[in-house]
Design an enzyme around this catalytic site. Structure first.
Site, PDB file in Angstrom:
ATOM      1  N   TRP A  53       0.869  -1.286   0.193  1.00 20.10           N
ATOM      2  CA  TRP A  53       0.055   0.017  -0.146  1.00 20.10           C
ATOM      3  C   TRP A  53       1.134   1.226   0.005  1.00 20.10           C
ATOM      4  O   TRP A  53       0.306   2.378   0.263  1.00 20.10           O
ATOM      5  CB  TRP A  53      -0.816  -0.013   1.179  1.00 20.10           C
ATOM      6  N   CYS A  92      -6.506  -4.679  -2.082  1.00 26.35           N
ATOM      7  CA  CYS A  92      -7.614  -5.669  -1.680  1.00 26.35           C
ATOM      8  C   CYS A  92      -8.414  -5.999  -2.649  1.00 26.35           C
ATOM      9  O   CYS A  92      -8.807  -7.328  -2.897  1.00 26.35           O
ATOM     10  CB  CYS A  92      -8.587  -4.719  -0.893  1.00 26.35           C
ATOM     11  N   HIS A 140     -13.359  -1.283   0.666  1.00 25.44           N
ATOM     12  CA  HIS A 140     -12.617  -2.391   0.953  1.00 25.44           C
ATOM     13  C   HIS A 140     -13.307  -3.505   0.050  1.00 25.44           C
ATOM     14  O   HIS A 140     -14.400  -3.422   0.079  1.00 25.44           O
ATOM     15  CB  HIS A 140     -12.561  -2.752   2.215  1.00 25.44           C
ATOM     16  N   ASP A 177     -12.253 -12.998   3.221  1.00 27.99           N
ATOM     17  CA  ASP A 177     -11.280 -11.866   2.701  1.00 27.99           C
ATOM     18  C   ASP A 177     -10.129 -12.321   2.769  1.00 27.99           C
ATOM     19  O   ASP A 177      -9.517 -12.515   3.860  1.00 27.99           O
ATOM     20  CB  ASP A 177     -11.651 -10.798   3.841  1.00 27.99           C
ATOM     21  N   ASN A 194     -20.675  -2.351  10.116  1.00 28.06           N
ATOM     22  CA  ASN A 194     -21.539  -1.758  11.136  1.00 28.06           C
ATOM     23  C   ASN A 194     -20.934  -1.148  12.406  1.00 28.06           C
ATOM     24  O   ASN A 194     -21.536  -0.894  13.212  1.00 28.06           O
ATOM     25  CB  ASN A 194     -22.576  -2.705  11.437  1.00 28.06           C
ATOM     26  N   ASP A 253     -19.528   1.348  14.832  1.00 26.17           N
ATOM     27  CA  ASP A 253     -19.722   2.788  15.335  1.00 26.17           C
ATOM     28  C   ASP A 253     -18.444   3.660  15.295  1.00 26.17           C
ATOM     29  O   ASP A 253     -17.328   2.960  15.395  1.00 26.17           O
ATOM     30  CB  ASP A 253     -20.398   3.159  16.681  1.00 26.17           C
ATOM     31  N   GLU A 260     -29.759   1.769   8.032  1.00 26.38           N
ATOM     32  CA  GLU A 260     -29.016   2.607   8.997  1.00 26.38           C
ATOM     33  C   GLU A 260     -29.797   3.272   9.891  1.00 26.38           C
ATOM     34  O   GLU A 260     -31.108   4.014   9.327  1.00 26.38           O
ATOM     35  CB  GLU A 260     -28.081   3.441   8.118  1.00 26.38           C
ATOM     36  N   GLU A 271     -31.368  -2.057  13.298  1.00 27.13           N
ATOM     37  CA  GLU A 271     -29.971  -1.966  13.158  1.00 27.13           C
ATOM     38  C   GLU A 271     -29.299  -1.754  14.494  1.00 27.13           C
ATOM     39  O   GLU A 271     -28.347  -2.293  14.888  1.00 27.13           O
ATOM     40  CB  GLU A 271     -29.488  -0.858  12.085  1.00 27.13           C
ATOM     41  N   ILE A 284     -19.272  20.762   3.853  1.00 26.94           N
ATOM     42  CA  ILE A 284     -18.159  20.966   2.741  1.00 26.94           C
ATOM     43  C   ILE A 284     -18.985  20.884   1.337  1.00 26.94           C
ATOM     44  O   ILE A 284     -19.709  20.017   1.247  1.00 26.94           O
ATOM     45  CB  ILE A 284     -17.019  19.930   2.753  1.00 26.94           C
ATOM     46  N   MET A 314     -14.266  18.345 -11.298  1.00 29.59           N
ATOM     47  CA  MET A 314     -13.020  18.424 -10.527  1.00 29.59           C
ATOM     48  C   MET A 314     -12.335  17.182 -11.180  1.00 29.59           C
ATOM     49  O   MET A 314     -12.428  16.000 -10.979  1.00 29.59           O
ATOM     50  CB  MET A 314     -13.315  18.022  -9.019  1.00 29.59           C
ATOM     51  N   TYR A 326      -6.861   4.912  -1.245  1.00 33.29           N
ATOM     52  CA  TYR A 326      -8.214   4.343  -1.018  1.00 33.29           C
ATOM     53  C   TYR A 326      -8.305   3.613   0.488  1.00 33.29           C
ATOM     54  O   TYR A 326      -9.488   3.559   1.095  1.00 33.29           O
ATOM     55  CB  TYR A 326      -8.560   3.279  -2.159  1.00 33.29           C
TER      56      TYR A 326
END
Length: 690
Positions: A242, A275, A332, A355, A395, A397, A444, A449, A475, A481, A514
């Protein structure tokens, strides 16, 4: 006693068996590849003048073996006699009838639907005589109802087992980009390479008998692949990188799995992958072996390093992360594989997340999954394998804090909604994006949830405090762009309080990869502002290519952060957005008809969008049936600002049907620009006989 048959040769009927077993796309026509639980037929050609085959009188035994140490107890060596009537559906079985031609016998064999996959030898035993009939490769069978990978939908089988092309999603939730990928699971040599991956895994090395026996179980095979696609603990396929690439291939340059797998088979771990490359390799190998598989992208993907289901991001006063190993990747990529879970319960059958990207260890090695997607959604984190880690990815927080100069840490924001967005995979039968977020989590902010999160988080759940409701910071981005251009963004601060506020207002911009790794600053402004009740302040920041260009990565991302600090009350307000810079298009023009064994000209064009000269430009193309076993690279040289990079090449298609031509543009300053075009190759014209 019936005389023994004298067998001159055995015809494995590779063409007809390949069609019946959906393995006819493998580019090795002399090789017998079949799927378990389904009959296949071979023809025994007897020596003229020898004993004839007589139904119900002639008897012999068939023996099949796989692995270096085949044993009956392990299910890797099986012998079975001829049966009359229907073949057994629960075990290996065989029947025989006279063949259509004289001195031939049609032998039908059905494997057990839970037999170990792999390369098998096939032998006929008569009294003391043993005759080798050849070899065959046995794969998982998504068409067989008794196989653990059975998938009822024909369209889904075509997509998740047979399709050699796919799309992998990257970017941000607001700017999702599709990367075309060639899985190439039926290309010549790939099947043997996939079997070699299984044979090189440490479990095979330590106990080959047990490992080969366990290959009956797609859960076991998927877990082995998750470990072997990365090279962290073994001689796996890919080395992760990376950072800066100086001694290998940049991850963004790959366009297909075949080239990587061949390089690994020739010389060991391949440099480098990230990934989406890891996931694409596991998908290709899974499909090769017959396991239905899809590539999945999670946007706003959390990496929970301390397993508390909470992402804690700690900044210093300059907003540089420095005290936490937790992170949130812009995206990911992993895979879902389809299979039953007899080790759990029927409700957990179906898609399993796995994964191969090396992030955290599982049972002492760098692998992850397979974990039932249903268990992730329901917060059932005791269900193996690695459900807590995957649950946090979609999921967790988030809480953000600032460390003050006196050492105290102050919470500045928190979110229950920033992780796990727009979970995406390619749609079945089309190039559309399919959003599967609802498969991984409840909506969400919904009661379900929150209930699931609280159950999963247990004592570690952070109670949300919230921010000062009277201040709102956001923002605002603009259109156009594009990489190479100068543009202006701004931050808007609104004061909904009853009193005026005096704040220090800071606006930062820095390039980012990323995976969330931040680069150098490319824009900054700071000022003290007095904002009246009900007032909105607009603070602009101009981003110039002169500043962001030298530190921009191949991901072409810029992260913009705005922060206000009321130094009297130490109230903080923060907003952040990631800019995905528009990249130039590659124009692909195909001249003439596209036909097998006929030349077709492809013209490639890209306009340099940068205000500087592009150096060492090249185009690379790859396509199944179009470019052979290796990608084709055309070097273009240097291209000035606003000038066109052009390449012209001639292809000679080798197979009829639908295929995809993948194109990658690369240069020192502008890397890994991708495009693709669908192509329909017509059959070769034949000259009529006169």
């Amino acid at each position: 006693m019936t005389p023994a048959l004298e067998i001159e040769r055995c015809d494995l009927n590779t063409v007809s068996n390949g069609v019946n077993h959906h393995t006819d796309q493998f580019k090795e026509p002399e090789r017998l590849v079949v799927r378990r639980g389904q009959p296949f037929c071979v023809t025994l050609v007897l020596k003229p003048g020898g004993a004839k085959f007589t139904p119900k009188e002639t008897s012999f035994t068939i023996t099949v073996q796989t692995g270096p140490l085949p044993r009956r107890e392990s299910g890797t060596a099986v012998s079975f006699a001829l049966t009359e009537g229907s073949l057994d559906t629960d075990a290996w079985s065989a029947s025989a009838v006279p063949g259509p031609a004289e001195d031939t016998v049609l032998l039908t064999i059905r494997s057990s639907a839970d037999a170990p996959i792999g390369l098998y030898s096939l032998r006929l035993d008569q009294d003391t005589t043993q005759t080798s009939l050849g070899h065959f490769t046995l794969l998982f069978n998504a068409w067989c109802t008794r196989d653990a990978v059975y998938m009822s939908s024909k369209a889904k089988r075509n997509e998740y087992v047979l399709s050699q092309h796919g799309l992998i999603y990257r970017g941000t939730p607001k700017r999702i980009k599709a990367l075309p990928w060639n899985f190439g699971q039926f290309e010549e040599g790939i099947l043997d390479i996939c079997l070699k991956i299984l044979d090189d895994n440490p479990k095979f090395v330590s106990d080959a008998d047990q490992d080969c026996s366990a290959r009956r179980n797609p859960v076991y095979v998927t877990r082995v692949l998750s470990a072997m696609i990365n090279s962290q603990d073994d001689r796996g396929v890919l080395v992760g990188n990376w950072g800066e690439v100086t001694d290998g291939v940049h991850p963004g340059e790959w366009v297909g799995s075949g080239d990587i797998l061949r390089k690994w088979a020739e010389s060991g771990p391949v440099r480098y992958g990230q990934c989406w490359v890891f996931a694409a390799i596991e998908c290709a190998v899974s499909r090769t072996l017959g396991i239905p598989c899809r590539v999945v992208t999670n946007f706003g993907s959390a990496h929970d390093s301390d397993a508390n289901l909470l992402i804690e991001k700690i900044y210093d006063m300059e907003m540089s992360e420095n005290l936490s190993d937790d992170s949130i990747w812009n995206f990911h990529v992993w895979v879902d594989s389809w299979m039953a879970r007899p080790d759990l319960a029927n409700e957990y059958n179906g898609w399993q997340a796995s994964d191969p990207t090396p992030q955290e260890t599982s049972e002492g090695i760098f692998c992850c999954g397979p974990a039932p997607v249903k268990a992730i959604k329901e917060g059932e984190l005791t269900k193996k394998y690695d459900a807590p880690f995957i649950f946090a990815e979609v999921n967790a927080d988030v809480v953000e804090k600032v460390q003050l100069p006196n050492g105290n840490v102050v919470e500045i924001s928190g979110s229950t909604k920033s992780v796990g967005k727009c979970i995406s995979t390619k749609s079945v039968g089309s190039n559309n994006r399919h959003d599967i977020t609802h498969k991984y989590k409840y909506a969400e902010g919904s009661e379900d949830e929150r209930r699931i999160y609280e159950k999963a988080q247990h004592r570690n759940k952070l109670q949300q405090r919230g921010l000062e409701p009277g201040l709102h910071l956001k923002i605002k981005l603009v259109e156009g762009m594009a990489v190479g251009s100068d543009f202006e963004i701004c931050a808007l601060l609104t004061n909904n309080c009853m009193d005026a506020r005096s704040c220090t207002f800071m606006l930062f911009a820095r390039t980012v990869s990323y995976n969330g790794k931040q680069g150098d600053n490319c824009g900054f402004s700071s000022q003290k502002v007095d904002i009246k009740p009900g007032e909105e302040l607009r603070v602009p920041l101009k981003l110039e290519y002169l500043n962001y260009g030298p530190t921009l990565t191949a991901d072409r991302l810029i992260q913009v952060s705005a922060l206000t600090v009321d130094k009297e009350s130490m109230d903080f307000c923060k907003a952040q957005k990631t800019i995905v810079l528009d990249e130039p298009d590659i124009h692909i023009q195909v001249s003439g008809g596209v036909r097998v064994n006929s030349p077709v000209t492809v013209q490639l064009t890209l306009v340099n969008p940068l205000p500087e000269r592009l150096r060492k430009c090249s185009f690379t193309v790859e396509g199944v049936g179009l470019t052979g076993s290796q990608p084709i690279t055309v070097k273009v040289g240097d291209v000035g600002p606003k000038e066109e990079a052009k390449a012209r090449l001639e292809l000679r298609p080798s197979a009829a049907g639908s295929t995809v031509l993948l194109v990658n543009f690369d240069s020192i300053q502008l890397r890994n620009i991708k495009s693709f075009i669908d192509m329909d190759v017509e059959k070769e014209e034949t000259t009529p006989h006169i």
